[in-house]
Design a protein around this motif. Structure first.
Motif, PDB file in Angstrom:
ATOM      1  N   GLY A   1     -10.799   2.094  14.138  1.00 30.67           N
ATOM      2  CA  GLY A   1      -9.756   2.884  13.496  1.00 30.67           C
ATOM      3  C   GLY A   1      -9.433   2.495  12.069  1.00 30.67           C
ATOM      4  N   VAL A   2      -9.829   1.287  11.655  1.00 36.54           N
ATOM      5  CA  VAL A   2      -9.540   0.823  10.300  1.00 36.54           C
ATOM      6  C   VAL A   2     -10.805   0.944   9.467  1.00 36.54           C
ATOM      7  CG1 VAL A   2      -8.862  -1.157   8.896  1.00 36.54           C
ATOM      8  CG2 VAL A   2      -7.706  -0.719  11.051  1.00 36.54           C
ATOM      9  N   SER A   3     -10.709   1.738   8.394  1.00 33.42           N
ATOM     10  CA  SER A   3     -11.892   1.970   7.559  1.00 33.42           C
ATOM     11  C   SER A   3     -11.972   1.009   6.380  1.00 33.42           C
ATOM     12  CB  SER A   3     -11.903   3.407   7.052  1.00 33.42           C
ATOM     13  OG  SER A   3     -10.728   3.685   6.331  1.00 33.42           O
ATOM     14  N   GLY A   4     -10.888   0.346   6.059  1.00 31.56           N
ATOM     15  CA  GLY A   4     -10.905  -0.595   4.948  1.00 31.56           C
ATOM     16  C   GLY A   4      -9.593  -1.335   4.834  1.00 31.56           C
ATOM     17  N   GLN A   5      -9.630  -2.390   4.063  1.00 28.45           N
ATOM     18  CA  GLN A   5      -8.399  -3.142   3.812  1.00 28.45           C
ATOM     19  C   GLN A   5      -8.369  -3.557   2.355  1.00 28.45           C
ATOM     20  OE1 GLN A   5      -8.614  -6.286   6.731  1.00 28.45           O
ATOM     21  NE2 GLN A   5      -9.442  -7.708   5.257  1.00 28.45           N
ATOM     22  N   THR A   6      -7.143  -3.608   1.830  1.00 28.13           N
ATOM     23  CA  THR A   6      -6.959  -3.895   0.419  1.00 28.13           C
ATOM     24  C   THR A   6      -5.814  -4.872   0.237  1.00 28.13           C
ATOM     25  OG1 THR A   6      -7.539  -1.593  -0.024  1.00 28.13           O
ATOM     26  CG2 THR A   6      -6.540  -2.812  -1.819  1.00 28.13           C
ATOM     27  N   LEU A   7      -6.018  -5.862  -0.600  1.00 26.01           N
ATOM     28  CA  LEU A   7      -4.911  -6.706  -1.030  1.00 26.01           C
ATOM     29  C   LEU A   7      -4.178  -5.920  -2.107  1.00 26.01           C
ATOM     30  CD1 LEU A   7      -6.585 -10.217  -1.319  1.00 26.01           C
ATOM     31  CD2 LEU A   7      -4.946  -9.459   0.393  1.00 26.01           C
ATOM     32  N   VAL A   8      -2.904  -5.658  -1.902  1.00 19.04           N
ATOM     33  CA  VAL A   8      -2.179  -4.815  -2.851  1.00 19.04           C
ATOM     34  C   VAL A   8      -1.647  -5.638  -4.020  1.00 19.04           C
ATOM     35  CG1 VAL A   8      -1.562  -3.105  -1.113  1.00 19.04           C
ATOM     36  CG2 VAL A   8       0.010  -4.983  -1.579  1.00 19.04           C
ATOM     37  N   LYS A   9      -1.469  -4.977  -5.163  1.00 17.19           N
ATOM     38  CA  LYS A   9      -0.891  -5.619  -6.343  1.00 17.19           C
ATOM     39  C   LYS A   9       0.547  -6.004  -6.040  1.00 17.19           C
ATOM     40  CE  LYS A   9      -3.283  -2.653  -9.638  1.00 17.19           C
ATOM     41  NZ  LYS A   9      -3.025  -1.704 -10.729  1.00 17.19           N
ATOM     42  N   SER A  10       1.066  -6.942  -6.806  1.00 18.25           N
ATOM     43  CA  SER A  10       2.446  -7.397  -6.581  1.00 18.25           C
ATOM     44  C   SER A  10       3.447  -6.269  -6.792  1.00 18.25           C
ATOM     45  CB  SER A  10       2.779  -8.598  -7.453  1.00 18.25           C
ATOM     46  OG  SER A  10       2.634  -8.266  -8.813  1.00 18.25           O
ATOM     47  N   SER A  11       3.181  -5.356  -7.720  1.00 15.39           N
ATOM     48  CA  SER A  11       4.102  -4.237  -7.950  1.00 15.39           C
ATOM     49  C   SER A  11       4.116  -3.290  -6.752  1.00 15.39           C
ATOM     50  CB  SER A  11       3.717  -3.471  -9.217  1.00 15.39           C
ATOM     51  OG  SER A  11       2.406  -2.954  -9.109  1.00 15.39           O
ATOM     52  N   VAL A  12       2.964  -3.063  -6.142  1.00 14.30           N
ATOM     53  CA  VAL A  12       2.886  -2.219  -4.947  1.00 14.30           C
ATOM     54  C   VAL A  12       3.576  -2.921  -3.785  1.00 14.30           C
ATOM     55  CG1 VAL A  12       1.309  -1.130  -3.301  1.00 14.30           C
ATOM     56  CG2 VAL A  12       0.765  -1.111  -5.742  1.00 14.30           C
ATOM     57  N   ALA A  13       3.373  -4.226  -3.670  1.00 13.89           N
ATOM     58  CA  ALA A  13       4.015  -5.001  -2.613  1.00 13.89           C
ATOM     59  C   ALA A  13       5.539  -4.935  -2.742  1.00 13.89           C
ATOM     60  CB  ALA A  13       3.540  -6.458  -2.659  1.00 13.89           C
ATOM     61  N   ARG A  14       6.040  -5.033  -3.985  1.00 12.29           N
ATOM     62  CA  ARG A  14       7.491  -4.918  -4.198  1.00 12.29           C
ATOM     63  C   ARG A  14       7.992  -3.541  -3.778  1.00 12.29           C
ATOM     64  NH1 ARG A  14       6.342  -7.701  -8.965  1.00 12.29           N
ATOM     65  NH2 ARG A  14       6.389  -5.768 -10.167  1.00 12.29           N
ATOM     66  N   GLY A  15       7.219  -2.516  -4.084  1.00 11.09           N
ATOM     67  CA  GLY A  15       7.583  -1.159  -3.702  1.00 11.09           C
ATOM     68  C   GLY A  15       7.633  -0.984  -2.196  1.00 11.09           C
ATOM     69  N   ILE A  16       6.642  -1.524  -1.502  1.00 11.85           N
ATOM     70  CA  ILE A  16       6.623  -1.454  -0.037  1.00 11.85           C
ATOM     71  C   ILE A  16       7.816  -2.195   0.535  1.00 11.85           C
ATOM     72  CG2 ILE A  16       5.379  -2.272   2.009  1.00 11.85           C
ATOM     73  CD1 ILE A  16       2.753  -1.699   0.455  1.00 11.85           C
ATOM     74  N   ARG A  17       8.052  -3.385   0.034  1.00 13.82           N
ATOM     75  CA  ARG A  17       9.167  -4.202   0.512  1.00 13.82           C
ATOM     76  C   ARG A  17      10.502  -3.497   0.288  1.00 13.82           C
ATOM     77  NH1 ARG A  17      10.836 -10.217   0.331  1.00 13.82           N
ATOM     78  NH2 ARG A  17      12.868 -10.059  -0.622  1.00 13.82           N
TER      79      ARG A  17
ATOM     80  N   LYS B   1      11.063  -0.259  -0.088  1.00 15.85           N
ATOM     81  CA  LYS B   1      11.155   0.932   0.757  1.00 15.85           C
ATOM     82  C   LYS B   1      11.501   0.553   2.205  1.00 15.85           C
ATOM     83  CE  LYS B   1       8.828   5.254   1.789  1.00 15.85           C
ATOM     84  NZ  LYS B   1       7.636   6.069   1.663  1.00 15.85           N
ATOM     85  N   ILE B   2      10.910  -0.536   2.691  1.00  9.43           N
ATOM     86  CA  ILE B   2      11.196  -1.012   4.052  1.00  9.43           C
ATOM     87  C   ILE B   2      12.656  -1.455   4.149  1.00  9.43           C
ATOM     88  CG2 ILE B   2      10.715  -2.887   5.674  1.00  9.43           C
ATOM     89  CD1 ILE B   2       7.721  -2.560   4.849  1.00  9.43           C
ATOM     90  N   LEU B   3      13.144  -2.179   3.143  1.00  7.62           N
ATOM     91  CA  LEU B   3      14.548  -2.610   3.148  1.00  7.62           C
ATOM     92  C   LEU B   3      15.510  -1.425   3.056  1.00  7.62           C
ATOM     93  CD1 LEU B   3      14.608  -5.863   1.022  1.00  7.62           C
ATOM     94  CD2 LEU B   3      15.234  -5.597   3.420  1.00  7.62           C
ATOM     95  N   GLU B   4      15.121  -0.406   2.312  1.00 10.57           N
ATOM     96  CA  GLU B   4      15.948   0.789   2.206  1.00 10.57           C
ATOM     97  C   GLU B   4      16.033   1.499   3.556  1.00 10.57           C
ATOM     98  OE1 GLU B   4      15.152   5.031   0.163  1.00 10.57           O
ATOM     99  OE2 GLU B   4      14.997   3.304  -1.205  1.00 10.57           O
ATOM    100  N   GLN B   5      14.928   1.549   4.280  1.00  6.46           N
ATOM    101  CA  GLN B   5      14.895   2.198   5.584  1.00  6.46           C
ATOM    102  C   GLN B   5      15.607   1.375   6.654  1.00  6.46           C
ATOM    103  OE1 GLN B   5      10.439   3.470   5.303  1.00  6.46           O
ATOM    104  NE2 GLN B   5      11.319   4.208   7.205  1.00  6.46           N
TER     105      GLN B   5
ATOM    106  N   PHE C   1       4.201  -3.359   9.801  1.00  5.02           N
ATOM    107  CA  PHE C   1       4.699  -1.991   9.719  1.00  5.02           C
ATOM    108  C   PHE C   1       3.517  -1.041   9.585  1.00  5.02           C
ATOM    109  CE2 PHE C   1       8.054  -4.658   8.051  1.00  5.02           C
ATOM    110  CZ  PHE C   1       9.197  -4.132   8.643  1.00  5.02           C
ATOM    111  N   PHE C   2       3.745   0.222   9.899  1.00  4.60           N
ATOM    112  CA  PHE C   2       2.727   1.243   9.691  1.00  4.60           C
ATOM    113  C   PHE C   2       3.399   2.511   9.211  1.00  4.60           C
ATOM    114  CE2 PHE C   2       4.053   1.580  14.090  1.00  4.60           C
ATOM    115  CZ  PHE C   2       4.165   2.949  14.311  1.00  4.60           C
ATOM    116  N   ASN C   3       2.628   3.346   8.541  1.00  2.00           N
ATOM    117  CA  ASN C   3       3.117   4.664   8.154  1.00  2.00           C
ATOM    118  C   ASN C   3       1.962   5.650   8.160  1.00  2.00           C
ATOM    119  OD1 ASN C   3       1.812   4.171   5.720  1.00  2.00           O
ATOM    120  ND2 ASN C   3       3.566   4.644   4.449  1.00  2.00           N
ATOM    121  N   HIS C   4       2.298   6.912   8.057  1.00  2.00           N
ATOM    122  CA  HIS C   4       1.328   7.990   8.127  1.00  2.00           C
ATOM    123  C   HIS C   4       1.556   8.897   6.933  1.00  2.00           C
ATOM    124  CE1 HIS C   4      -0.482  11.592  10.217  1.00  2.00           C
ATOM    125  NE2 HIS C   4      -1.396  10.670  10.403  1.00  2.00           N
ATOM    126  N   TYR C   5       0.520   9.190   6.164  1.00  2.00           N
ATOM    127  CA  TYR C   5       0.619  10.033   4.971  1.00  2.00           C
ATOM    128  C   TYR C   5       1.678   9.537   3.991  1.00  2.00           C
ATOM    129  CZ  TYR C   5      -2.395  13.717   6.755  1.00  2.00           C
ATOM    130  OH  TYR C   5      -3.478  14.442   7.210  1.00  2.00           O
TER     131      TYR C   5
END
Length: 180
Positions: free
Chosen positions: A10-26, A28-32, A70-74
């Protein structure tokens, strides 16, 4: 969503995200999930190296130190993995199904309104439609699934008909097995 999912297929690839993307994910998760605030440094530290697993059908899984969190879709809302929910049980509102519904929930079935309003079930008033909830089972300590309210809890109580909660991740599905 995860009935036939496997990490291998089910997993086609994996990526280490940039620190700015990581901050955005973090953020968004805290906001939710504001209830995560006291625990966020344990779960996703500020300088954490986050891996994003890309799956089929636009599925994204947020991972840190090999643990799927965590997981998300689209690129939609993030949902906590059940393993994370077992460590931090108070991050989501809870609904409880009666004994008769447990076997169906553990096979991935959505939760019908009568399973949330019968004796043995518990449903707090005031939970709005679209809220992510932890699905508890009668006489069980930990959550057995994560779901999304299809109706508000007040509507579920008043109509007592139809699907009350969409089951999106449950004990025994592919994500549960892959995260062990």
């Amino acid at each position: 969503m995860f009935k036939t999912f496997t990490i291998k297929d089910g997993v086609s690839g994996q990526t280490l995200v940039k620190s700015s993307v990581a901050r955005g994910i973090r953020s968004k998760i805290l906001e939710q999930y504001p209830a995560l605030n006291p625990h966020i440094e344990e779960i996703l530290p500020k300088k954490a190296q986050i891996t994003l697993l890309k799956g089929e059908e636009h599925l994204n899984i947020v991972s840190h130190n090999g643990e799927m969190l965590f997981f998300n879709h689209y690129d939609g809302s993030y949902y906590p993995n059940l393993h994370l929910l077992h460590k931090y049980p108070d991050i989501l509102p809870k609904v409880q199904v009666d004994r008769g519904a447990i076997k169906f929930v553990l096979r991935g079935a959505n939760i019908m309104c009568p399973g949330l309003t019968s004796p043995g079930a518990q449903l707090d008033a005031g939970i709005p439609e679209g809220t992510v909830v932890a699905i508890q089972a009668e006489a069980k300590e930990s959550a057995v699934a994560v779901g999304i309210m299809k109706m508000s809890s007040d509507d579920i109580i008043s109509t007592n008909k139809g699907i009350g909660v969409d089951n999106i991740h449950y004990i025994g599905d592919g994500l549960w097995k892959g995260a062990q």
